[in-house]
Design a protein around this motif. Sequence first.
Motif: not given
Lengths: 450, 121
Positions: A56, A59-60, A230, A235, A249, A252, A254
């Motif tokens: 996570r 993935a920023e 993802a 992104e 990704g 992240r 959802t």
Amino acid sequence: MVAALVLADAGPAAAHGVGERGDLPLPLWQVAWGAGIAVAISFAAIGALWHMPRLRAAAEGRLVPAFAERTARAAALLARLLVLTLSVLAVWSAFAGSDSPNRNLAPVTFYVVLWVGGQVGSAVLGDVWPRVSPIDTLAAAAGWLRRRMGGETPAGGASIERDATHRPAAAGVLAFLWLELAYHDPGNPRVVGGAIVVAGALLLAGALRYGRRWLRTADPLGALFGLLAALAPFERGERGLRVHPPFVGLARVTPRRGTVALVLVTLGGTTFDGVARTAWWGRLAADRSPWSVTALHTVGLVAVVGAVALLYVGATRASARITGDEPTVVADRYVASLLPIALAYAIAHYFSLLVFEGQRFLIVLSDPLARGWDLLGTAAWRVDYRLIEPTTIAWVQVGAIVLGHVLGVAAAHDRAIEASDARTALRGQYPLLAAMVLYTVGGLLLLLNA
Amino acid sequence: MPSSSSRAVLTAAIAVLLTLLLVSCSGSGDTSSGEVVTVEIELRDGEVVGGTQRVEVGLDDEVELTITSDVDDEAHVHVYDITIVLRAGEPVTTTFPADIGGMIPVHLHHDGIMLVQLAVA
């Protein structure tokens, strides 16, 4: 030399929309090695992988430089116009062009460029479909017209996207798979044209009623492509386009209600495609009338999707018992880790299709209405079936499946330790690892019989 | 908790496995070439006598395909794009080099029933 071996399929030429040439069965040693490596990596993963969730944060990523952002926007606009033109051309070709699947633009565009190209393209470039979708373009144009004439655009976009489920999308993908894999004449250009028009009309009506954001979850292919995106390194965030390492990704993603169904349907569909290419299935389907073949394939598609789903549900239930969570929570938790496996299956089954029928796309694009045109200068080309060797195809197939497995295992591991403490997390992922090993080994075994 | 050294051992083991795989990759199929493969098909009442078969052909072998149909008809070798005109009761023989690899279907007309599936490897 020894002649006859095994009774093969006596059905129509293309079992999955278009494409005459099939892939050879994988050699047994390659399947065995691939499966062995997958299992070995799974066991290694249990002990040797990281102990704090990492994906996570990774993935920023960071924002791309401004010039790249501008280039991306310009490219997206150009792509949107090209895709709209192509869509119109494909529908026109479907009804006014040749009735042979090999000389019509619609089947190859629908099954190769859109279905396979869309999945792979989204996994590489990110969620580009909403930026190029012809339905979205038409809805945007309609909205602009409506505003010019003093009307109102539908409100409630944000709440639509918050509350929407992926269930209609799962049903839509299942319908697509039925057309591609079960129906006895999927390459028929008129049928493809009809499907595009009907689906397009439904989606456009929904977009006009509920707004363009409704398409993001309701468009079946858009929803699927959005999930596969993802895996990509790009992104779109609130402040602009971001770049991060590929595959991270997945952390992240959802899930909504229905996301699990959507992914399982997709995975099950590609698996059934593999089943339908085996000699065993060919014997089952031999000497049947077309609609009898359709009925058999429908049963097969539903059964294989069911089996794939059952394995996942069983694994997540077992995991839930170990960690004490709710089964649906666990199913949502791990659904992103199925995405690399789903993409790997698609690559394994459709890589050669993309290479060969992709050439056919370029050829037919020069003469979409079979009138003797030569718009791109490619009309006289022949598909070069020697562009890649069967050995290369085999390597790509095994490599994709093993890599997909590795990524799936890594993603599941990361999800597991993010959710619970180290010890229960490790034990909670065992059922998922087992399921993934079964998916991978099963996928490889299917490729034995091509 | 696994130490970094056991992690290194694991990585090394995987690397060895992968290397073994790559090394053992060549020589998987037989490389006979230039042989003549005879395939004989009989069509009766719109069906293939003996059922549709899958025939293994080596890359660059010569395929000698003989089709006997009880009615006038047309067969098509996909990928190679060879059209074979069939006469009622007469065996028609077509010879071609199998220089394109893959599973090659031979169909009645363009998309009718499959007569034979050639596995060219």
